[in-house]
Design a protein around this motif. Sequence first.
Motif, PDB file in Angstrom:
ATOM      1  N   SER A  27     -11.821 -25.457  17.167  1.00 25.65           N
ATOM      2  CA  SER A  27     -12.563 -25.139  15.892  1.00 25.65           C
ATOM      3  C   SER A  27     -12.844 -26.249  14.924  1.00 25.65           C
ATOM      4  CB  SER A  27     -11.937 -24.104  15.165  1.00 25.65           C
ATOM      5  OG  SER A  27     -11.798 -22.995  15.637  1.00 25.65           O
ATOM      6  N   ALA A  28     -12.007 -27.524  15.139  1.00 20.88           N
ATOM      7  CA  ALA A  28     -12.356 -28.650  14.395  1.00 20.88           C
ATOM      8  C   ALA A  28     -13.844 -29.253  14.884  1.00 20.88           C
ATOM      9  CB  ALA A  28     -11.247 -29.480  14.321  1.00 20.88           C
ATOM     10  N   ALA A  29     -13.858 -29.187  16.195  1.00 19.80           N
ATOM     11  CA  ALA A  29     -15.136 -29.798  16.904  1.00 19.80           C
ATOM     12  C   ALA A  29     -16.228 -28.778  16.355  1.00 19.80           C
ATOM     13  CB  ALA A  29     -14.782 -29.856  18.035  1.00 19.80           C
ATOM     14  N   THR A  30     -16.363 -27.335  16.449  1.00 20.42           N
ATOM     15  CA  THR A  30     -17.147 -26.409  16.372  1.00 20.42           C
ATOM     16  C   THR A  30     -16.823 -25.019  16.299  1.00 20.42           C
ATOM     17  OG1 THR A  30     -19.043 -27.344  17.318  1.00 20.42           O
ATOM     18  CG2 THR A  30     -19.221 -25.114  17.218  1.00 20.42           C
ATOM     19  N   GLN A 326      -1.135 -31.711   8.112  1.00 23.83           N
ATOM     20  CA  GLN A 326      -0.794 -30.920   7.250  1.00 23.83           C
ATOM     21  C   GLN A 326      -1.398 -29.555   7.184  1.00 23.83           C
ATOM     22  OE1 GLN A 326      -2.152 -33.819   4.377  1.00 23.83           O
ATOM     23  NE2 GLN A 326      -0.136 -33.891   3.488  1.00 23.83           N
ATOM     24  N   VAL A 327      -2.778 -29.413   7.971  1.00 22.60           N
ATOM     25  CA  VAL A 327      -3.483 -28.293   8.116  1.00 22.60           C
ATOM     26  C   VAL A 327      -4.340 -28.240   9.247  1.00 22.60           C
ATOM     27  CG1 VAL A 327      -5.435 -29.277   6.559  1.00 22.60           C
ATOM     28  CG2 VAL A 327      -5.074 -26.677   6.616  1.00 22.60           C
ATOM     29  N   ALA A 328      -4.233 -27.001   9.667  1.00 21.09           N
ATOM     30  CA  ALA A 328      -5.372 -26.403  10.880  1.00 21.09           C
ATOM     31  C   ALA A 328      -5.474 -27.276  12.103  1.00 21.09           C
ATOM     32  CB  ALA A 328      -6.851 -26.658  10.121  1.00 21.09           C
ATOM     33  N   ARG A 374      -5.928 -32.567  21.124  1.00 24.10           N
ATOM     34  CA  ARG A 374      -6.052 -32.011  19.711  1.00 24.10           C
ATOM     35  C   ARG A 374      -6.031 -30.348  19.863  1.00 24.10           C
ATOM     36  NH1 ARG A 374     -11.011 -33.210  16.211  1.00 24.10           N
ATOM     37  NH2 ARG A 374     -11.862 -31.479  17.434  1.00 24.10           N
ATOM     38  N   VAL A 375      -5.260 -29.745  19.190  1.00 22.66           N
ATOM     39  CA  VAL A 375      -5.224 -28.436  19.023  1.00 22.66           C
ATOM     40  C   VAL A 375      -5.906 -27.954  17.646  1.00 22.66           C
ATOM     41  CG1 VAL A 375      -3.872 -26.080  19.017  1.00 22.66           C
ATOM     42  CG2 VAL A 375      -3.394 -27.793  20.650  1.00 22.66           C
ATOM     43  N   SER A 376      -6.951 -27.400  17.253  1.00 19.15           N
ATOM     44  CA  SER A 376      -7.485 -27.097  16.127  1.00 19.15           C
ATOM     45  C   SER A 376      -7.790 -25.342  15.963  1.00 19.15           C
ATOM     46  CB  SER A 376      -8.632 -27.814  15.684  1.00 19.15           C
ATOM     47  OG  SER A 376      -9.628 -27.626  16.619  1.00 19.15           O
TER      48      SER A 376
END
Length: 401
Positions: A27-30, A326-328, A374-376
Amino acid sequence: MPLISPWRADFPALDALQRQGQTYLDSAATAQKPQALIDALAHYYANGAANVHRAQHLPGAMATQAFEDTRHKAGEWLNTGSSGQIVFTHGATSAFNLLAYGLEHLFRAGDEVVISALEHHANLLPWQQLAKRRELKLVVLPLTAEGVIDLDAAASLITSRTRLLAVSQLSNVLGTWQPIAQLVALARVQGALTVVDGAQGVVHGRHDVQALGCDFYVFSSHKLYGPDGVGVLFGRHQALAQLQHWQFGGEMVLQTDYHQASFRPAPLGFEAGTPPVAGVIGLGATLDYLNDVNQAAAAEHEAGLHELLRAGLMLREGVQLLGEPQVALASFVVEGVHNADLAHLLTEQGIAVRAGHHCAIPLISTLGLSGAVRVSLGMYNDAEDLERFFNALDQALEVLR
C-alpha cells in the motif's frame, strides 16, 4: 483480540484479489480504492464528462463545482485555513518539479539547497538537477542509527546560505517519522523556503500544515486511497507568490497575443491544460469517505498490525530491519538471501510486496545494500494477511537456505 479491519468490505478489490489468491501488502506504493471512489468516477463518466472552468453548459458547470469542492476538501484535510491554497498537479513528482522550476529564479550560484539522506527520488532529483542548472550546493542531512534526520547535524548544516529545505515527513523505506516542525523552524530562522514531502505521511493521521509551518506540502492521491494521476500541492500565499510559471497552455493564461502573454496567479495559473478532472473529483469522494472513518480507531488498528509485523520479522533468524520503523511498513533484508529471490518466491505464493531500492537508491546504497523487501499496510489489512505473509516467508526462506 484478532486484528480484523472493519473497513475491508469498503474496498472491493480486496475480495477480487483474494479470489485470485493474492494478499496485498504494497500500500505504500499504491493503495486500493474504496467503493465510494469507484462510484464517484462511474457517476462522473456516466452522467456527462466535461472540462472545468471553461464551459457555460451544465456538464461543465457541474464538473467545475465538483472539482473546486475537492480543492476545498483538500484544504480542510490539511487544515490550510486562510494561510494558503491548493494546486492540483498530475502527481507528487509533477508538484516537486513545478516547485524546482518555479522557484529557480530565486537561486544564485553558491546558494544551498538542503535535503536529507532518506529522500525518495521524487524529492531528490528535481533539487539535484536544479543545483546543477544554477551551480548550487546540495547539502544532505545525515540520519541517526534509528533512521531519523539528525537534528544536531541539521542545526549546523542549515545556515545563512540555505535557500530551501526539502524533506520527507515519513520515510517510504525506513517507516520513520521525521522531526519536520523542528527542521522547518531551523530553516525559517535562516529565511529559507521549506518543502515537505507528505506522500507517505498524509496517509497516516491528520496533519496540520499550519502547525508544521512549512511553505509547501506535497502529496499524491493514489497513496491516500484515491485515484492515480493526481497530486496535491499546498502553498502558503507568500510562497506561491514567488513561483514563476513553468508550464504554459490553456486555462492558466489571462491574455495573450502572438508575442506576449499574462498569466493567472495560483492556483489556476499552475494548472495549465486540462487537469485530471475525474481524478480530482474522485479524490474528493475519497476524502469524504476518509472523513467518515474514525481516525483514532484506524490509527489503533494500523499500530496493532505494525507491531505484529515488526515482532514477526524480528523473531525470524537472519532478518534485519532497516532502521526502526514506526508505522505502516517495514523494510528488511535476510542474511545470505538476495531480496529479489525472496520477493520472487513470495510472489509465487501470492504475496504482493515490494523489493528493490524503493526509489531511494542513494539511501539503499548508503546502507550497503543492493535492495530490500518492503511490507506495507493499509487500513484494510488484517492479521490474516500477515499470517499468510509469514507462512509464505517461512517457506521461501526454507527453500533459499
